[in-house]
Structures are given as C-alpha cells and as structure tokens.
Design an enzyme around this catalytic site. Structure first.
Site, PDB file in Angstrom:
ATOM      1  N   SER A   1      22.624  80.739  23.790  1.00 20.29           N
ATOM      2  CA  SER A   1      21.243  81.768  24.646  1.00 20.29           C
ATOM      3  C   SER A   1      20.720  81.644  23.151  1.00 20.29           C
ATOM      4  O   SER A   1      19.634  83.042  23.533  1.00 20.29           O
ATOM      5  CB  SER A   1      22.587  83.063  23.524  1.00 20.29           C
ATOM      6  OG  SER A   1      22.700  82.691  22.485  1.00 20.29           O
TER       7      SER A   1
ATOM      8  N   ALA B   1      16.071  62.999  18.271  1.00 21.66           N
ATOM      9  CA  ALA B   1      14.743  62.766  18.541  1.00 21.66           C
ATOM     10  C   ALA B   1      14.221  64.058  18.932  1.00 21.66           C
ATOM     11  O   ALA B   1      14.265  65.437  19.089  1.00 21.66           O
ATOM     12  CB  ALA B   1      14.339  62.376  19.970  1.00 21.66           C
TER      13      ALA B   1
ATOM     14  N   HIS C   1       2.081  76.733  18.124  1.00 22.78           N
ATOM     15  CA  HIS C   1       3.606  76.934  18.748  1.00 22.78           C
ATOM     16  C   HIS C   1       3.903  78.052  18.302  1.00 22.78           C
ATOM     17  O   HIS C   1       3.127  78.548  17.853  1.00 22.78           O
ATOM     18  CB  HIS C   1       5.135  76.007  17.917  1.00 22.78           C
ATOM     19  CG  HIS C   1       4.985  74.638  17.639  1.00 22.78           C
ATOM     20  ND1 HIS C   1       4.546  73.327  17.985  1.00 22.78           N
ATOM     21  CD2 HIS C   1       5.914  74.830  19.239  1.00 22.78           C
ATOM     22  CE1 HIS C   1       4.855  72.663  18.442  1.00 22.78           C
ATOM     23  NE2 HIS C   1       6.152  72.483  18.971  1.00 22.78           N
TER      24      HIS C   1
ATOM     25  N   LYS D   1       8.906  80.224  16.134  1.00 24.98           N
ATOM     26  CA  LYS D   1       9.114  79.081  15.112  1.00 24.98           C
ATOM     27  C   LYS D   1       9.212  78.882  14.040  1.00 24.98           C
ATOM     28  O   LYS D   1       8.555  79.227  13.163  1.00 24.98           O
ATOM     29  CB  LYS D   1       8.070  77.368  15.890  1.00 24.98           C
ATOM     30  CG  LYS D   1       8.531  76.247  15.194  1.00 24.98           C
ATOM     31  CD  LYS D   1       7.480  74.850  15.783  1.00 24.98           C
ATOM     32  CE  LYS D   1       7.850  73.439  15.498  1.00 24.98           C
ATOM     33  NZ  LYS D   1       9.657  72.950  15.756  1.00 24.98           N
TER      34      LYS D   1
HETATM   35  N1  LIG Z   1      13.831  68.038  20.399  1.00 25.17           N
HETATM   36  C1  LIG Z   1      13.093  68.438  21.452  1.00 25.17           C
HETATM   37  O1  LIG Z   1      12.854  67.717  22.128  1.00 25.17           O
HETATM   38  C2  LIG Z   1      13.061  70.025  20.519  1.00 25.17           C
HETATM   39  C3  LIG Z   1      12.920  70.544  19.966  1.00 25.17           C
HETATM   40  N2  LIG Z   1      13.962  72.178  19.837  1.00 25.17           N
HETATM   41  C4  LIG Z   1      14.110  72.090  18.311  1.00 25.17           C
HETATM   42  O2  LIG Z   1      14.980  72.897  18.830  1.00 25.17           O
HETATM   43  C5  LIG Z   1      15.578  73.791  17.863  1.00 25.17           C
HETATM   44  C6  LIG Z   1      15.879  75.367  18.424  1.00 25.17           C
HETATM   45  O3  LIG Z   1      15.062  75.390  18.973  1.00 25.17           O
HETATM   46  P1  LIG Z   1      14.976  77.269  19.847  1.00 25.17           P
HETATM   47  O4  LIG Z   1      15.916  76.777  21.517  1.00 25.17           O
HETATM   48  O5  LIG Z   1      13.615  77.534  20.344  1.00 25.17           O
HETATM   49  O6  LIG Z   1      15.910  78.682  18.770  1.00 25.17           O
HETATM   50  P2  LIG Z   1      16.082  79.306  18.660  1.00 25.17           P
HETATM   51  O7  LIG Z   1      16.487  80.380  17.821  1.00 25.17           O
HETATM   52  O8  LIG Z   1      15.126  79.976  20.308  1.00 25.17           O
HETATM   53  O9  LIG Z   1      17.710  79.050  19.017  1.00 25.17           O
HETATM   54  C7  LIG Z   1      18.597  78.690  18.371  1.00 25.17           C
HETATM   55  C8  LIG Z   1      20.341  78.673  18.895  1.00 25.17           C
HETATM   56  O10 LIG Z   1      20.370  77.910  17.988  1.00 25.17           O
HETATM   57  C9  LIG Z   1      21.703  79.317  17.190  1.00 25.17           C
HETATM   58  N3  LIG Z   1      21.470  78.871  15.549  1.00 25.17           N
HETATM   59  C10 LIG Z   1      21.024  79.468  14.574  1.00 25.17           C
HETATM   60  N4  LIG Z   1      21.112  79.183  13.868  1.00 25.17           N
HETATM   61  C11 LIG Z   1      22.460  78.573  13.794  1.00 25.17           C
HETATM   62  C12 LIG Z   1      23.947  78.052  12.604  1.00 25.17           C
HETATM   63  N5  LIG Z   1      23.282  77.891  11.957  1.00 25.17           N
HETATM   64  N6  LIG Z   1      24.760  77.432  13.437  1.00 25.17           N
HETATM   65  C13 LIG Z   1      24.254  77.498  14.512  1.00 25.17           C
HETATM   66  N7  LIG Z   1      24.045  78.161  15.686  1.00 25.17           N
HETATM   67  C14 LIG Z   1      22.849  78.040  15.490  1.00 25.17           C
HETATM   68  C15 LIG Z   1      21.043  80.606  17.238  1.00 25.17           C
HETATM   69  O11 LIG Z   1      21.566  81.980  17.743  1.00 25.17           O
HETATM   70  P3  LIG Z   1      21.065  83.398  16.421  1.00 25.17           P
HETATM   71  O12 LIG Z   1      20.521  83.530  17.789  1.00 25.17           O
HETATM   72  O13 LIG Z   1      22.608  84.028  16.407  1.00 25.17           O
HETATM   73  O14 LIG Z   1      20.396  83.053  15.297  1.00 25.17           O
HETATM   74  C16 LIG Z   1      20.543  80.390  18.490  1.00 25.17           C
HETATM   75  O15 LIG Z   1      21.371  80.677  19.913  1.00 25.17           O
HETATM   76  C17 LIG Z   1      14.294  73.969  16.559  1.00 25.17           C
HETATM   77  O16 LIG Z   1      14.891  72.732  15.735  1.00 25.17           O
HETATM   78  C18 LIG Z   1      13.483  72.927  17.950  1.00 25.17           C
HETATM   79  O17 LIG Z   1      11.698  72.843  16.514  1.00 25.17           O
HETATM   80  C19 LIG Z   1      12.697  72.464  20.863  1.00 25.17           C
HETATM   81  C20 LIG Z   1      12.240  72.450  21.810  1.00 25.17           C
HETATM   82  C21 LIG Z   1      12.398  70.875  22.143  1.00 25.17           C
HETATM   83  O1  LIG Z   2      10.367  74.926  18.098  1.00 23.72           O
HETATM   84  C1  LIG Z   2      10.137  74.093  19.701  1.00 23.72           C
HETATM   85  O2  LIG Z   2       9.358  75.246  20.484  1.00 23.72           O
HETATM   86  C2  LIG Z   2       9.607  72.713  19.732  1.00 23.72           C
HETATM   87  N1  LIG Z   2       9.862  71.932  18.514  1.00 23.72           N
HETATM   88  C3  LIG Z   2      10.349  70.002  19.000  1.00 23.72           C
HETATM   89  C4  LIG Z   2       9.138  69.947  17.775  1.00 23.72           C
HETATM   90  O3  LIG Z   2       9.457  70.821  16.347  1.00 23.72           O
HETATM   91  O4  LIG Z   2       8.322  69.468  17.178  1.00 23.72           O
HETATM   92  C5  LIG Z   2       9.290  69.395  19.568  1.00 23.72           C
HETATM   93  C6  LIG Z   2       8.432  71.219  20.687  1.00 23.72           C
HETATM   94  O5  LIG Z   2       6.880  70.820  19.984  1.00 23.72           O
HETATM   95  C7  LIG Z   2       9.044  72.449  20.401  1.00 23.72           C
END
Ligand SMILES: NC(=O)C1=CN([C@@H]2O[C@H](COP(=O)(O)OP(=O)(O)OC[C@H]3O[C@@H](n4cnc5c(N)ncnc54)[C@H](OP(=O)(O)O)[C@@H]3O)[C@@H](O)[C@H]2O)C=CC1
Ligand SMILES: O=C(O)C1=N[C@H](C(=O)O)C[C@H](O)C1
Length: 268
Positions: A12, A123, A156, A160
């Site tokens: 979610s 990555a 960002h 974040k």
């Molecule tokens: N590699 C890439 O291309 C990208 C990487 N990212 C990274 O992805 C990660 C998630 O980003 P984003 O989707 O924006 O974050 P969100 O906070 O929107 O989503 C995180 C999800 O993980 C859950 N969560 C949080 N803590 C835990 C835990 N300890 N155990 C299990 N589930 C957990 C959250 O649940 P709850 O709502 O209950 O906290 C939520 O559903 C970040 O680290 C971000 O930097 C983001 C975009 C691109």
């Molecule tokens: O948290 C985000 O949103 C994103 N996280 C990744 C990062 O920390 O580089 C990738 C992207 O920039 C989006």
C-alpha cells in the site's frame, strides 16, 4: 520461459501501488501475492483496488505466506522490513528485487551475503534513464577530471525519510570511482557556518525536501569559466516500477548472485 510469479512487499506504499499496477500489465509477470505490515488499513483488500482492477489477490499481512507463494519478492519498504523479507527469501529459496534505500553497512553486507545463496537485484534506482545517467557520469568524470568541482544535488517529496537519496549516493560513487577516489573519504554532506574554502577532491551533496517532488538529481561539474550539469527528473514512479519488472524477469531461472540494474539492462 514461463511467467515469473511476484510478491509485492509494502503493497500500500507509494511504490507498492505502482508495482502492483506494473505487475498487472507486464507480460511475463504474474501477481502472485501482495503484503504489508499487520495493521495497515489496506490489508484484506484487493491488491488491484487502487489501480481500479479486481485481481482476486488480497493484500495479506503474513510475509512468509506471501513470499512462499511467489518466485520473486519485490521490496520497496524500509531497510528493517527489507532485511526481514530477505531472510525469508533466503530461507524459502526465492529471488528478490530490492529497491529500498538507506541501508547502513551491516544491511548492505547482509544483502551481499544473501546474494551468495539466492539471486538478488539491488539498485537504488530502477529507472532506465537514471541508469543511463550513471554511464554518462563516467564519461563526464573522465573528461572533467582536472579543475572541476563535483556537487550532487537532489530533490524529493516531503515524505522521504533518508538523505541523501540512494541515487545521489550512487552518482557520487560512480564519479568518485572514475576519479580514483573513495566516496567515504571525500564526501561532504552539508555546509554551515565558516566552512573555509572548498577543498579540491571533495564531492559535495545537497538535499532538498518538499511537496510531491518525485525525484530530481543533478551532478554539477563546476570549473572556472564554465559549468556542466547532468540532470535527471522523474515525472512519475512508473519508470521505477517498470524497471523492477525487468529486474524480476532477469532473475527468472537464474542462480544465486548479487546484481544491479546495470546488469539487468546489459550496461556493464
Ligand atoms: N530503487 C528505486 O528505483 C526506488 C526506490 N525507492 C525507495 O523505496 C522505499 C519505499 O519508498 P515509498 O514507496 O515512497 O515509501 P512508502 O512509505 O510510501 O511505502 C513503504 C511501504 O513499506 C511499508 N513498511 C514500512 N516499514 C516497514 C517495515 N519495517 N516492514 C515492512 N513494511 C514496512 C509501509 O507500511 P506503513 O504504511 O505501515 O508504514 C509502506 O506500505 C524507500 O526506501 C525509497 O527510497 C523509491 C522509489 C524508487
Ligand atoms: O524515496 C523516493 O521517492 C526515491 N528514492 C530513491 C532514492 O533514494 O534514490 C529513488 C528515487 O529517487 C525515488
């Protein structure tokens, strides 16, 4: 090759929703499971609900059950959650795509260790464009290796939690490696007060957080009399999700190993 069955962690979350949408559309990928933390309001609802599709796959709160139902778990959560899911993937012999950022050295070591047993793509940015920029930075750093100060600037959204972004750090690592430096030794993560003149051979990082900025990254090479900027701007999270689907398909039928998007995209 048969379809790869994926389980989406953090279903979610901002990326979780996007990953579900991408998995439902991607040829060769089947959404086998979606899960989130117990107590999250979306648990028990159809995983396709937010994409406006009825899938029959309900968002669960049991990571073990979800990961066992799939060939590959795709995880964009938080380091502490990812490491729990990684341990389950190892135990169950499942592949894993990790997009989570913000790991400390011990977390990164745990991922490297898991890569000796299961196939893992890890990555900081799954977007094709960002991975192209990593290669452009190698060329720029090679040509601008003398007389240019390197600064990485990223912006960002207000939600974040880690800084600098994983992508910004990887950009710094790419440039540092090309210049024969260690990022650990030359990174400057903020300036305040009487800093003195800028030291040559450092790489500076600046972080902006605000509103709904999806993700912007610039590497500035600043010389005397000219500046070169290499910039990537994300307008949507879908490129991260589509890159993750490519990563999952790359892992299908593959043995153990630690890979990144440069491997997936054939950029090595
Ligand atoms: N590699 C890439 O291309 C990208 C990487 N990212 C990274 O992805 C990660 C998630 O980003 P984003 O989707 O924006 O974050 P969100 O906070 O929107 O989503 C995180 C999800 O993980 C859950 N969560 C949080 N803590 C835990 C835990 N300890 N155990 C299990 N589930 C957990 C959250 O649940 P709850 O709502 O209950 O906290 C939520 O559903 C970040 O680290 C971000 O930097 C983001 C975009 C691109
Ligand atoms: O948290 C985000 O949103 C994103 N996280 C990744 C990062 O920390 O580089 C990738 C992207 O920039 C989006």
């Amino acid at each position: 090759m048969s379809d790869i069955r994926v389980a989406i962690a953090g279903a979610s979350g901002r990326m979780g929703r996007m990953l579900i949408e991408a998995a439902l559309k991607e040829e060769g990928v089947v959404l086998a499971a979606a899960f989130d933390r117990p107590g999250t309001p979306f648990v028990g609802r159809d995983a396709g609900e937010m994409a406006g599709v009825a899938t029959g796959v309900m968002i669960g709160d049991d990571a073990r059950v979800a990961i066992a139902a799939a060939d590959c778990v795709i995880d964009f959560t938080r380091p502490e959650g990812t490491l729990v899911h990684l341990a389950l993937a190892r135990e169950l012999g499942r592949a894993m795509v990790i997009g989570t950022t913000g790991f400390d050295a011990a977390g990164k070591a745990a991922i490297a260790q898991a890569g000796r047993e299961i196939p893992v793509v890890f990555a900081p940015n799954m977007a094709v464009g960002v991975n192209a920029v990593f290669r452009l930075l190698e060329v720029a750093a090679r040509i601008l290796s003398e007389g240019y100060d390197v600064e990485v600037i990223e912006a960002h959204h207000r939600f974040k939690v880690d800084a600098p972004s994983g992508t910004a750090l990887r950009m710094g690592e790419v440039v540092a490696r090309e210049l024969g430096r260690s990022l650990d030794a030359c990174a400057i993560y903020g300036r305040e007060g009487h800093t003195g003149e800028r030291k040559a051979d450092t790489i500076g990082f600046s972080t902006i957080r605000g509103g709904d900025v999806v993700g912007d990254h610039t590497v500035l090479f600043a010389g005397i009399g000219e500046r070169i900027e290499i910039t990537h701007k994300s307008g949507s999270r879908m490129p991260y999700a589509l890159g993750s689907m490519r990563a999952a398909k790359y892992l299908a039928g593959r043995g153990e190993g630690l890979f990144d998007m440069q491997d997936v995209l054939g950029l090595r």
